[in-house]
Design a protein around this motif. Sequence first.
Motif, mmCIF file in Angstrom:
data_model
loop_
_atom_site.group_PDB
_atom_site.id
_atom_site.type_symbol
_atom_site.label_atom_id
_atom_site.label_comp_id
_atom_site.label_asym_id
_atom_site.label_seq_id
_atom_site.Cartn_x
_atom_site.Cartn_y
_atom_site.Cartn_z
ATOM 1 N N LEU A 131 -18.965 17.474 3.134
ATOM 2 C CA LEU A 131 -18.523 16.131 2.966
ATOM 3 C C LEU A 131 -19.641 15.252 3.441
ATOM 4 C CD1 LEU A 131 -15.573 14.497 3.038
ATOM 5 C CD2 LEU A 131 -15.630 15.260 5.362
ATOM 6 N N ASP B 271 2.563 -0.985 -4.445
ATOM 7 C CA ASP B 271 1.149 -0.633 -4.612
ATOM 8 C C ASP B 271 0.604 -1.276 -5.884
ATOM 9 O OD1 ASP B 271 -0.827 1.656 -3.245
ATOM 10 O OD2 ASP B 271 -1.389 1.039 -5.288
ATOM 11 N N ALA B 272 -0.628 -1.727 -5.807
ATOM 12 C CA ALA B 272 -1.255 -2.389 -6.950
ATOM 13 C C ALA B 272 -1.416 -1.423 -8.122
ATOM 14 C CB ALA B 272 -2.616 -2.937 -6.544
ATOM 15 N N THR C 235 -3.797 13.268 8.645
ATOM 16 C CA THR C 235 -3.032 14.115 9.567
ATOM 17 C C THR C 235 -2.127 13.287 10.473
ATOM 18 O OG1 THR C 235 -4.912 15.627 9.570
ATOM 19 C CG2 THR C 235 -3.273 15.935 11.309
ATOM 20 N N ALA D 154 -0.670 -2.055 4.710
ATOM 21 C CA ALA D 154 -1.185 -0.680 4.856
ATOM 22 C C ALA D 154 -2.097 -0.392 3.660
ATOM 23 C CB ALA D 154 -0.030 0.315 4.922
ATOM 24 N N THR D 155 -3.048 -1.300 3.421
ATOM 25 C CA THR D 155 -3.880 -1.190 2.223
ATOM 26 C C THR D 155 -5.222 -0.526 2.494
ATOM 27 O OG1 THR D 155 -4.540 -3.492 2.573
ATOM 28 C CG2 THR D 155 -2.796 -3.106 0.989
ATOM 29 N N GLY D 156 -5.327 0.194 3.609
ATOM 30 C CA GLY D 156 -6.503 1.032 3.861
ATOM 31 C C GLY D 156 -7.798 0.250 3.810
ATOM 32 N N SER E 285 -9.238 12.985 0.007
ATOM 33 C CA SER E 285 -9.526 13.608 1.309
ATOM 34 C C SER E 285 -9.955 15.065 1.124
ATOM 35 C CB SER E 285 -8.293 13.544 2.205
ATOM 36 O OG SER E 285 -7.401 14.581 1.875
ATOM 37 N N GLY F 35 0.846 -1.195 0.000
ATOM 38 C CA GLY F 35 0.000 0.000 0.000
ATOM 39 C C GLY F 35 0.874 1.234 0.000
ATOM 40 N N GLY G 253 -5.471 5.306 -3.698
ATOM 41 C CA GLY G 253 -6.665 5.024 -2.894
ATOM 42 C C GLY G 253 -7.225 6.262 -2.203
ATOM 43 N N THR G 254 -7.698 6.057 -0.972
ATOM 44 C CA THR G 254 -8.383 7.115 -0.217
ATOM 45 C C THR G 254 -7.543 8.380 -0.082
ATOM 46 O OG1 THR G 254 -9.533 5.395 1.026
ATOM 47 C CG2 THR G 254 -9.505 7.594 1.991
ATOM 48 N N LYS H 132 -8.186 17.339 2.225
ATOM 49 C CA LYS H 132 -6.878 17.985 2.112
ATOM 50 C C LYS H 132 -6.591 18.913 3.300
ATOM 51 C CE LYS H 132 -7.680 17.151 -2.663
ATOM 52 N NZ LYS H 132 -8.101 15.787 -2.362
ATOM 53 N N VAL I 58 -0.280 -7.267 -4.691
ATOM 54 C CA VAL I 58 -0.006 -8.394 -3.804
ATOM 55 C C VAL I 58 -1.225 -9.303 -3.811
ATOM 56 C CG1 VAL I 58 0.362 -9.054 -1.395
ATOM 57 C CG2 VAL I 58 1.648 -7.155 -2.397
ATOM 58 N N HIS J 159 -5.639 18.663 10.099
ATOM 59 C CA HIS J 159 -6.499 19.349 11.070
ATOM 60 C C HIS J 159 -6.236 18.959 12.517
ATOM 61 C CE1 HIS J 159 -9.082 15.819 11.381
ATOM 62 N NE2 HIS J 159 -9.089 15.757 10.066
HETATM 63 C C1 LIG Z 1 -13.788 11.863 1.941
HETATM 64 C C2 LIG Z 1 -12.661 11.803 2.915
HETATM 65 C C3 LIG Z 1 -12.106 12.981 3.403
HETATM 66 C C4 LIG Z 1 -11.031 12.925 4.294
HETATM 67 N N1 LIG Z 1 -10.467 14.093 4.691
HETATM 68 C C5 LIG Z 1 -9.415 14.065 5.525
HETATM 69 C C6 LIG Z 1 -8.771 15.271 5.878
HETATM 70 O O1 LIG Z 1 -9.109 16.355 5.401
HETATM 71 N N2 LIG Z 1 -7.741 15.198 6.748
HETATM 72 C C7 LIG Z 1 -7.306 14.004 7.266
HETATM 73 O O2 LIG Z 1 -6.392 14.034 8.072
HETATM 74 N N3 LIG Z 1 -7.858 12.836 6.905
HETATM 75 C C8 LIG Z 1 -8.900 12.835 6.032
HETATM 76 N N4 LIG Z 1 -9.468 11.658 5.629
HETATM 77 C C9 LIG Z 1 -8.890 10.391 6.059
HETATM 78 C C10 LIG Z 1 -7.683 9.993 5.193
HETATM 79 O O3 LIG Z 1 -7.859 10.389 3.857
HETATM 80 C C11 LIG Z 1 -7.445 8.481 5.238
HETATM 81 O O4 LIG Z 1 -7.450 8.037 6.570
HETATM 82 C C12 LIG Z 1 -6.104 8.113 4.617
HETATM 83 O O5 LIG Z 1 -5.925 8.714 3.363
HETATM 84 C C13 LIG Z 1 -5.974 6.604 4.468
HETATM 85 O O6 LIG Z 1 -4.723 6.335 3.880
HETATM 86 P P1 LIG Z 1 -4.180 4.872 3.713
HETATM 87 O O7 LIG Z 1 -2.787 4.982 3.209
HETATM 88 O O8 LIG Z 1 -4.353 4.110 4.986
HETATM 89 O O9 LIG Z 1 -5.132 4.202 2.633
HETATM 90 P P2 LIG Z 1 -5.162 4.439 1.037
HETATM 91 O O10 LIG Z 1 -4.809 5.820 0.681
HETATM 92 O O11 LIG Z 1 -6.459 3.927 0.555
HETATM 93 O O12 LIG Z 1 -4.000 3.526 0.494
HETATM 94 C C14 LIG Z 1 -4.124 2.121 0.355
HETATM 95 C C15 LIG Z 1 -3.327 1.694 -0.876
HETATM 96 O O13 LIG Z 1 -3.254 0.274 -0.888
HETATM 97 C C16 LIG Z 1 -3.233 -0.158 -2.237
HETATM 98 N N5 LIG Z 1 -3.630 -1.563 -2.275
HETATM 99 C C17 LIG Z 1 -4.816 -2.102 -1.934
HETATM 100 N N6 LIG Z 1 -4.801 -3.435 -2.083
HETATM 101 C C18 LIG Z 1 -3.563 -3.758 -2.544
HETATM 102 C C19 LIG Z 1 -2.921 -4.990 -2.908
HETATM 103 N N7 LIG Z 1 -3.540 -6.169 -2.822
HETATM 104 N N8 LIG Z 1 -1.650 -4.948 -3.346
HETATM 105 C C20 LIG Z 1 -0.976 -3.769 -3.426
HETATM 106 N N9 LIG Z 1 -1.543 -2.584 -3.089
HETATM 107 C C21 LIG Z 1 -2.813 -2.579 -2.667
HETATM 108 C C22 LIG Z 1 -4.229 0.779 -2.928
HETATM 109 O O14 LIG Z 1 -3.995 0.869 -4.328
HETATM 110 C C23 LIG Z 1 -3.974 2.102 -2.199
HETATM 111 O O15 LIG Z 1 -3.091 2.951 -2.910
HETATM 112 C C24 LIG Z 1 -10.539 11.677 4.731
HETATM 113 C C25 LIG Z 1 -11.101 10.493 4.249
HETATM 114 C C26 LIG Z 1 -12.145 10.550 3.334
HETATM 115 C C27 LIG Z 1 -12.719 9.289 2.789
#
Ligand SMILES: Cc1cc2nc3c(=O)[nH]c(=O)nc-3n(C[C@H](O)[C@H](O)[C@H](O)COP(=O)(O)OP(=O)(O)OC[C@H]3O[C@@H](n4cnc5c(N)ncnc54)[C@H](O)[C@@H]3O)c2cc1C
Length: 510
Positions: A297, A53-54, A380, A235-237, A65, A30, A60-61, A67, A206, A70
Amino acid sequence: MTGTALTAERRGRELAELSAGTTVDLLVVGLGVTGAGVALDAASRGLTVAALDAHDLAFGTSRWSSKLVHGGLRYLAGGHLGLAYESAVERGILLRTVAPHLITALPSVLPQTPLVSGGRAALARAGFAAGDALRAAAHTPAARLPRSRRISPAEVTRLVPAVRRAGLRGGVLGWDGQLVDDARLVVALARTAAGHGARILTRCRVSELHGGGATVVDTLTGTEHQVRARMVVNATGVWADQLDPGVRLRPSRGTHLVLRPGALGAQVAGLTIGVPGETNRFVFALPQPDGHIYLGLTDEPVDGPVPDVPEPSPAERGFLLDVLATAVDPAPTEDDVVGAFAGLRPLLAGGADRTADLSRRHAVRTSPGGVTTVVGGKLTTYRRMARDAVDAALRAAGRPTGRCLTARLPLVGAAPPEALARVAAPARLVARYGTEAAAVLALAADDPALARPVADGIAVTGAELVWAVQREGALDAGDVLDRRTRIGLVPADRERALPAARAALARAGA
Ligand SMILES: Cc1cc2nc3c(=O)[nH]c(=O)nc-3n(C[C@H](O)[C@H](O)[C@H](O)COP(=O)(O)OP(=O)(O)OC[C@H]3O[C@@H](n4cnc5c(N)ncnc54)[C@H](O)[C@@H]3O)c2cc1C
């Protein structure tokens, strides 16, 4: 220290090394903000790292956000003081040291319109005051993030001219951190990790994860590889349960609309509007550096399979415009909407009925098979999540944790505001590339056409597209338009910029 440039050639070489049997200390799956944060944390502790990353960096998420970096005002209102304090501390570290080039202080106004009762207004003021106390406790100077204050009706309409004037009693002005773009934070994290030797590999899906590594499919060729590692972090969210069935998630969709520049007049501050009939739910109209406004949102529980790219629903579009219309006049309509995007929050399943009430806390668990999963949380607090995940993986492997260094580690391009002010490049570039802005500009030295915007009304220059391919690991037009730049947030602009993206890729031989 290896170079921070990510290229197709480097990806191919490093994937071949892994496939040939090189065992890394830590494999992280991830490359959203969390996985990129884990890669940097581990690499800066001296571990050898592979991060996969896939799809792409920030696919992903992390690119959907609001952005905002906070201070967790919402958590305060919900009584989660610890969570709010953690957010405020992390916000301060990002603003001061890690990514001052990518974050500015965004003023936001909560207007006291006739729909906001005296009680609710008093509650909001108390919340802002508590946020100020947290900011001070987290040692973030007021010079970087000013104190909140009450403002007059005239000041409200100066900051957000579209606010309804009838019965306006004034408002509260507060400040928080705003990223120039969330995907740029992820790209900067990944490149900084690469600078510490991490192998950053996109288009590597993966298919199976275990305590000793992973089975990986190179989606560019369809070839399968085995990657060996002494420690493994998932760390695939929102997809985390697919690689670790012990994780239980309850995703929730958050949608933003992109409004055309000027849709709310000459707006210079964010606008916060309470959702009628709810106590702790708000809609935000956030002005962006390029003039667009993100209106968000929503919070909609999502059942069933997790899509690669979530789609906003018509009901969410209507809800956001309706809430906005309670506070502004004239109210924007669908004609003012030039784009829309949705992301899925990787929330941990819990007892709450509504996803809005589920905790935004993060969790780290190591499975009996030795895979450490880190999930939940928010953009954040990615640094804290990464630290906890690396600590847990090291402990599970019976190794000393050593010291996490990332609180003092500036990302590529980072510098204090005084130094950024001296960079010889337009302010727009400095806000996106920091100290590297001059090098982006220099790409146009031999080809002045690269200094020009890629199309009418789009500020992004050809040089930025070339930089995306030569330094930031962009492999195709989607990487360039949807993640290194965010031109793709407005589909009509994406269409017009496509030839320039293709030209940038061709120039680099990609
Ligand atoms: C609408 C919205 C608004 C938000 N606004 C804010 C904000 O303003 N401030 C803040 O602090 N937080 C905010 N958040 C929260 C924040 O965006 C998320 O908590 C954070 O981005 C999650 O990141 P992550 O790396 O855990 O997941 P992701 O960014 O989803 O990353 C996971 C990655 O894993 C990869 N993946 C998945 N499966 C596989 C696999 N099998 N093999 C290889 N790779 C794989 C995916 O391609 C992806 O790139 C918001 C969330 C949302 C939904």
